[in-house]
Design an enzyme around this catalytic site. Structure first.
Site, PDB file in Angstrom:
ATOM      1  N   HIS A 249     -62.079  30.531   1.966  1.00  0.00           N
ATOM      2  CA  HIS A 249     -62.092  31.993   2.105  1.00  0.00           C
ATOM      3  C   HIS A 249     -63.292  32.401   2.948  1.00  0.00           C
ATOM      4  O   HIS A 249     -64.240  31.639   3.145  1.00  0.00           O
ATOM      5  CB  HIS A 249     -62.136  32.688   0.742  1.00  0.00           C
ATOM      6  CG  HIS A 249     -63.389  32.412  -0.043  1.00  0.00           C
ATOM      7  ND1 HIS A 249     -64.607  32.998   0.240  1.00  0.00           N
ATOM      8  CD2 HIS A 249     -63.629  31.594  -1.092  1.00  0.00           C
ATOM      9  CE1 HIS A 249     -65.520  32.572  -0.605  1.00  0.00           C
ATOM     10  NE2 HIS A 249     -64.956  31.703  -1.426  1.00  0.00           N
ATOM     11  N   ASP A 376     -55.601  20.329 -16.566  1.00  0.00           N
ATOM     12  CA  ASP A 376     -56.388  19.196 -17.037  1.00  0.00           C
ATOM     13  C   ASP A 376     -57.278  19.612 -18.215  1.00  0.00           C
ATOM     14  O   ASP A 376     -58.146  20.485 -18.058  1.00  0.00           O
ATOM     15  CB  ASP A 376     -57.253  18.673 -15.892  1.00  0.00           C
ATOM     16  CG  ASP A 376     -57.790  17.283 -16.163  1.00  0.00           C
ATOM     17  OD1 ASP A 376     -58.591  17.135 -17.103  1.00  0.00           O
ATOM     18  OD2 ASP A 376     -57.407  16.349 -15.429  1.00  0.00           O
ATOM     19  N   SER A 391     -64.236  27.161  -4.988  1.00  0.00           N
ATOM     20  CA  SER A 391     -63.398  27.497  -3.842  1.00  0.00           C
ATOM     21  C   SER A 391     -63.614  26.487  -2.718  1.00  0.00           C
ATOM     22  O   SER A 391     -64.738  26.108  -2.405  1.00  0.00           O
ATOM     23  CB  SER A 391     -63.713  28.906  -3.339  1.00  0.00           C
ATOM     24  OG  SER A 391     -65.069  29.007  -2.966  1.00  0.00           O
TER      25      SER A 391
END
Length: 442
Positions: A249, A376, A391
């Protein structure tokens, strides 16, 4: 066309539609059969029509694309069995199917692009970014008298998010230069001409510095910033091209939310010291350390909606693998199980299970390509889901790099968005942009 021939064609078409209508599977296969297809060189694809009929297949360039292993331009195929496509070299090819050799059935345009593999990252990185100019992040008041305060910058209509790129016609490279030029202009009672970049347009604005009787200095009434620093995750390293991509991003200024125009920058090794867990309504974060002495991994040349990109000379340490993996086009990504590579302690990259729960069809670059969910148990226990600093973590599905983690859902931190790796590779400059548009033009 003779009456006899016309009747024969009508009869053939009736047989065809009876075949389609009588079986749901062939009809569904026909509807989902692609009109456009993209392949890497050496890649195979299998197309299924599941019709109990034969067809004439015609390939305009068998050197680029072979059908069912044949180098012939035209031959018969049994549509009850899958049609195998194999790409041999980069270029555009076209495959046409005619039912009974007469009725046009399907045309598939195939774009073959050079094979591309990248090494998935997952390493936590420190990001040091210097903007291409000085960013205006706020206005402040200057005390020009005991009972009077003004903001020269606000009065001059300078806006938050404006990027000052020149002062008096000279490029602005150092933030310290602003105070120096402001003092000179104030002492001589002359205005400064600021060239600001606003909405990709350059605007010249005159501003008169005002003397602050409290600070005993000339001021513009502006809060400014020229750098940013933070923590993120490396997505990929492309060894053949010597470039990397990270974050997934854009980096924005924390006050104005304006994307930062890159002047210079670097990414460095970083060490995760602790993690604050995400909770509903409150995303957590990775806490990491990096210093001036941290090893520089690469420079920063671009800051785009899909992350930061630049040159990288070698594979960083602490990765999960040194093997380059194939990448998947956006249309190849499927709902189902996948993995992410990321760091939760120190510098060691680990693999964690996730689920791709939604896939958006994207013919053109857009950031919200897929919705992912952390499944998980160990990662959920450690982080609560997706946290800030995660991210850029690469997403792997069926042995291919398919994308990167981008955003967390604030009210459900176990889930978030991912972007497709294809768009990151385009911004990195190692993959053709708008391949589908080029295919149509070709």
């Amino acid at each position: 066309m003779s009456s006899k021939h016309r009747k024969r064609m009508i009869g053939l078409m009736l047989v065809f539609f009876v075949c389609l209508g009588s079986l749901s599977t062939p009809f569904q296969s026909f509807a989902s059969f692609p009109e456009e297809l993209r392949l890497f060189t050496g890649q195979q694809a299998h197309l299924q029509l599941a019709m109990p009929v034969s067809a004439q297949v015609t390939v305009n360039d068998p050197e680029i694309l072979k059908v069912n292993g044949s180098a012939k331009h035209s031959f018969q195929v049994d549509l009850h069995h899958p049609i195998s496509l194999e790409s041999y070299k980069a270029g555009q090819a076209e495959m046409k199917l005619k039912l009974f050799g007469k009725i046009p059935l399907k045309t598939v345009k195939v774009s073959v692009v050079p094979d591309l593999k990248v090494i998935p990252g997952g390493q936590t990185i420190g990001v040091k970014l210097k903007s291409a100019g000085v960013l205006v992040v706020g206005h402040h008041l200057v005390a020009v008298a005991e009972d009077k305060k003004i903001s020269p910058g606000e009065d001059a209509k300078i806006q938050l998010g404006d990027l000052i790129v020149k002062i008096n016609g000279k490029p602005l490279k150092e933030i310290s230069k602003v105070a120096e030029l402001t003092a000179e202009a104030g002492s001589s009672k002359k205005p400064l001409t600021l060239t600001v970049k606003r909405n990709n347009e350059l605007i010249d604005i005159q501003i008169y510095p005002s003397y602050d009787i409290v600070d005993k200095a000339y001021r513009l009434g502006l809060y400014i910033r020229d750098s940013a620093a933070g923590v993120g995750t490396l997505t990929f390293y492309a060894p053949d091209q010597g470039v990397y991509g990270a974050l997934g991003h854009v980096i924005t200024d924390m006050d104005t939310q304006t994307p930062i125009a890159v002047g210079s920058g670097e990414i460095v090794h970083s060490n995760v010291t602790s993690i604050s867990k995400s909770q509903n309504g409150e995303p957590g974060e990775k806490r990491a350390q990096f210093s001036k002495e941290s090893k520089v991994l690469g420079n920063i040349e671009k800051n785009t909606p899909f992350g930061i990109f630049g040159k990288m000379g070698e594979l960083p340490d602490h990765g999960l693998t040194k093997e380059a993996l194939p990448i998947a086009f956006a249309e190849e990504v499927k709902e189902g199980s996948a993995q992410i590579y990321t760091v939760v302690n120190g510098q060691k990259v680990e693999k964690f299970d996730i689920e791709v729960v939604h896939v958006a069809k994207q013919d053109y670059p857009a950031t919200k390509g897929m919705v992912i969910k952390i499944t998980d148990p160990r990662l959920l226990e450690k982080t609560g889901g997706i946290v800030q600093g995660m991210s850029g973590s690469p997403i792997i599905q069926n042995g291919k790099v398919i994308g990167a983690v981008t955003h967390v859902f604030v009210n459900d931190p176990t889930s978030g968005y991912g972007c497709y790796i294809e768009w990151m590779l385009q911004d990195a400059g190692i993959m053709l942009r708008n391949t589908k548009e080029e295919l149509k033009a070709g």
